[in-house]
Write an enzyme that holds these catalytic residues in place. Structure first.
Site, PDB file in Angstrom:
ATOM      1  N   ARG A 144      52.608  40.601  19.980  1.00  0.00           N
ATOM      2  CA  ARG A 144      53.125  41.671  20.817  1.00  0.00           C
ATOM      3  C   ARG A 144      52.714  43.020  20.238  1.00  0.00           C
ATOM      4  NH1 ARG A 144      59.450  40.181  19.594  1.00  0.00           N
ATOM      5  NH2 ARG A 144      59.550  40.815  17.418  1.00  0.00           N
TER       6      ARG A 144
ATOM      7  N   THR B 120      52.712  46.195  18.207  1.00  0.00           N
ATOM      8  CA  THR B 120      53.322  46.521  16.916  1.00  0.00           C
ATOM      9  C   THR B 120      53.243  48.002  16.577  1.00  0.00           C
ATOM     10  OG1 THR B 120      51.249  46.172  15.700  1.00  0.00           O
ATOM     11  CG2 THR B 120      52.669  44.242  16.034  1.00  0.00           C
TER      12      THR B 120
ATOM     13  N   TRP C  13      37.096  46.890  16.640  1.00  0.00           N
ATOM     14  CA  TRP C  13      36.476  46.504  17.899  1.00  0.00           C
ATOM     15  C   TRP C  13      35.082  47.107  18.050  1.00  0.00           C
ATOM     16  CZ3 TRP C  13      37.828  42.469  20.376  1.00  0.00           C
ATOM     17  CH2 TRP C  13      39.153  42.038  20.368  1.00  0.00           C
TER      18      TRP C  13
ATOM     19  N   SER D 135      34.648  40.274  25.480  1.00  0.00           N
ATOM     20  CA  SER D 135      35.386  41.169  26.358  1.00  0.00           C
ATOM     21  C   SER D 135      36.624  40.481  26.924  1.00  0.00           C
ATOM     22  CB  SER D 135      34.487  41.653  27.498  1.00  0.00           C
ATOM     23  OG  SER D 135      35.209  42.421  28.433  1.00  0.00           O
TER      24      SER D 135
ATOM     25  N   HIS E 217      39.271  40.292  24.218  1.00  0.00           N
ATOM     26  CA  HIS E 217      39.856  41.619  24.039  1.00  0.00           C
ATOM     27  C   HIS E 217      40.843  41.926  25.173  1.00  0.00           C
ATOM     28  CE1 HIS E 217      38.917  46.107  22.934  1.00  0.00           C
ATOM     29  NE2 HIS E 217      40.177  45.775  22.699  1.00  0.00           N
TER      30      HIS E 217
ATOM     31  N   ARG F  86      45.066  50.690  30.537  1.00  0.00           N
ATOM     32  CA  ARG F  86      44.011  49.808  30.031  1.00  0.00           C
ATOM     33  C   ARG F  86      43.185  49.150  31.135  1.00  0.00           C
ATOM     34  NH1 ARG F  86      45.364  48.144  24.440  1.00  0.00           N
ATOM     35  NH2 ARG F  86      47.356  49.072  23.869  1.00  0.00           N
TER      36      ARG F  86
ATOM     37  N   CYS G 254      46.771  45.426  10.536  1.00  0.00           N
ATOM     38  CA  CYS G 254      48.105  44.920  10.886  1.00  0.00           C
ATOM     39  C   CYS G 254      48.141  43.418  10.644  1.00  0.00           C
ATOM     40  CB  CYS G 254      48.396  45.244  12.349  1.00  0.00           C
ATOM     41  SG  CYS G 254      49.759  44.341  13.070  1.00  0.00           S
TER      42      CYS G 254
ATOM     43  N   CYS H 283      48.674  41.362  13.836  1.00  0.00           N
ATOM     44  CA  CYS H 283      47.458  41.422  14.658  1.00  0.00           C
ATOM     45  C   CYS H 283      46.355  40.571  14.032  1.00  0.00           C
ATOM     46  CB  CYS H 283      46.976  42.859  14.809  1.00  0.00           C
ATOM     47  SG  CYS H 283      48.224  44.007  15.437  1.00  0.00           S
TER      48      CYS H 283
END
Length: 530
Positions: free
Chosen positions: A210, A212, A223, A275, A278, A310, A417, A420
């Site tokens: 989720r 963070t 990325w 992609s 992501h 996004r 993270c 993550c």
């Protein structure tokens, strides 16, 4: 008196009718009459009535490079796949994942470690791990498999150690077996050393993926390195909306997509897989967003404004639809891998071993039901079209494909993270395992029915990553359905409020930007998808 009452009722009826007419005219313009703003060159000027649904209006029809449509995937996933994969990943065999989150970044100094509390991963105490999982037989699934494997290895050692006239022939067979095994074990990921003291078991259900708060240059660098250095792209070609690239003015990305369409199928597929991954991750962050930290208790939920940021067509200059379609494409790739690997798990001696016989039987049965559902899907991706050219060129391209993806798995150790990083490593390994399966077709076809395979093998970590990784994709598509409903409700809420305040045109403008508490603005800066 009755005349006054009649006139009052008539006035109220006229006000209600006129208010509805104005509101509906404002929020639901006739689609046959396109406003000038919709015909504008820049989609960022889209009309308010289309804004709420612009994330989805073009998310329809057949996907590129395959013969499947978005609508079929939606129905199949949301009604058949998602309920089963959710139950499956909650089983003990699939909820515990062993991972090393302390591996140093191999490409740049770890100078951006996240100190936010929600970035933290809580490892699972050794006492809570099922005995069958922590036994250390990572390549085994049951006591029976272990016993058969040990006997087979002893017999092979005895035969190869015997000095007789057949030694040369047996050696050749053994070397051929080893070569086939090595080919099948061409990993697409940099695997963690599970025996390392830094490797720990993590309960995935207690450490959900989720939002963070991890964002900004550190996340962009990860990325950017993935896209710019590992997706077969020359530096002279600029990706649209890349915050780390030089300003391109009003460049809408057409140059990038002209270049992309000129690539061979395999390299196009590679970009679309990354992609799609992501996009899936970004959907999870929008669906499980920190809405309120409260007094010692955080509130998580969907953030529609973040989702728009996004994926909205206007916000992303048309990129949003492409991103979402790449998610569906990735879903088909991993669905195909699960279809291809099902015979591996259907063998009678394969048990998903945790030490709890009743639990293991239920897990195996649920997995077989899941595979049966996958078989019913009629529009699988055809991987045979990949690497189908001349053998030498195809082999070189396949190896290049594998090494690029393996490098991406190494970049996951650079994520600052911890949570993550956990989910990035798991989902990358899941996709890598899917690719390994798709390119091991011959080995899977030749699996022995009653003994472990020499030519194709999956570790428990690969199995856990494969099923959980696909579970994340299935969840993303289900969450897209939820966002679609939320956007419709959001629009309906605006219209209802507009009716309630009457038909004064100057006041109706307020309802265009009304945001209810559930859809509040995100906290702090947003991390846009690169």
């Amino acid at each position: 008196m009755w005349k006054v009452t009649l006139l009052a009722c008539g006035g109220l009826l006229l006000a209600w009718f006129f208010g509805n007419f104005v509101c509906l005219g404002w929020f639901q313009q006739d689609s046959s009459v396109k406003p000038k703003t919709q015909q504008s060159k820049h989609p960022s000027k889209a009309s308010p009535d289309s804004q709420d649904q612009s994330c989805f209006c073009h998310l329809t029809g057949v996907l590129d490079d395959c013969f499947c449509d978005v609508e079929s995937i939606d129905v199949f996933n949301n009604f058949k796949v998602y309920p089963r994969i959710k139950r499956l990943t909650e089983k003990d065999y699939f909820r515990y994942y062993r991972v090393n989150l302390k591996r140093p970044c191999p490409f740049w100094p770890n100078d951006a470690q996240c100190a936010i509390k929600d970035c933290h991963v809580e490892p699972c105490p050794e006492s809570q791990i099922p005995v069958g999982i922590k036994s250390g037989n990572y390549n085994k699934f049951s006591h029976a498999a272990t016993a058969v494997s040990e006997v087979t290895e002893c017999e092979q050692a005895k035969d190869l150690g015997a000095i007789n006239s057949t030694l040369s022939h047996q050696s050749k067979e053994a070397f051929a077996d080893w070569a086939r095994h090595d080919d099948a074990q061409d990993h697409f990921c940099e695997l963690d050393d599970e025996t390392s003291p830094d490797s720990e078991y993590v309960d995935l259900l207690l450490n959900p993926e989720r939002y963070t708060g991890y964002k900004g240059p550190s996340a962009w660098r990860v990325w950017n390195s993935i896209y710019e250095e590992n997706c077969f792209k020359p530096r002279s070609v600029y990706r649209p909306l890349n915050p780390l690239a030089p300003s391109r003015g009003d460049d809408d990305g057409e140059g990038f997509y002209t270049w992309l369409e000129g690539l061979c199928l395999e390299k196009r597929v590679f970009y679309r897989l990354i992609s799609g991954l992501h996009s899936s991750i970004n959907i999870h962050l929008c669906a499980e967003y920190l809405l309120d930290e409260g007094w010692g208790r955080s509130v998580w939920g969907p953030n529609v404004q973040e989702f728009r940021q996004r994926f909205d067509t206007a916000e992303t200059k048309g990129e949003g639809t492409r991103r979402l379609k790449n998610l569906y494409f990735l879903y088909l790739i991993e669905l195909r891998a699960l279809y291809k690997v099902s015979p591996y798990f259907e063998r009678a001696f394969v048990n998903l071993y945790t030490g709890n016989q009743q639990e293991d039987g239920a897990t195996k049965e649920l997995l077989l039901q899941f595979f049966n559902e996958i078989r019913s899907f009629p529009m699988h991706f055809d991987e045979k079209s990949m690497f189908a050219g001349q053998k030498i060129e195809a082999k070189i391209l396949k190896e290049e494909f594998r090494l690029h993806f393996k490098n991406i798995s190494r970049i996951m150790d650079c994520v600052g993270c911890s949570k993550c990083r956990l989910w990035g490593k798991l989902q990358t390994q899941g996709l890598g395992t899917a690719l390994k399966i798709l390119f091991s077709e011959k080995e899977i076809q030749n699996l022995p029915e009653h003994s472990p395979s020499k030519g194709f093998q999956l570790t428990r970590q690969e199995i856990v990553a494969l099923l959980n990784g696909f579970g994340r994709l299935s969840t993303s598509i289900q969450q897209l359905h939820s966002f679609r409903l939320l956007l419709k409700d959001h629009r309906r809420c605006d219209c209802t409020w507009g009716r309630r305040i009457g038909f004064k045109g100057s006041v109706l403008h307020i309802s265009r930007r009304l945001e209810v508490t559930q859809f509040q603005e995100p906290l702090g800066l947003r991390e846009k998808q690169l």
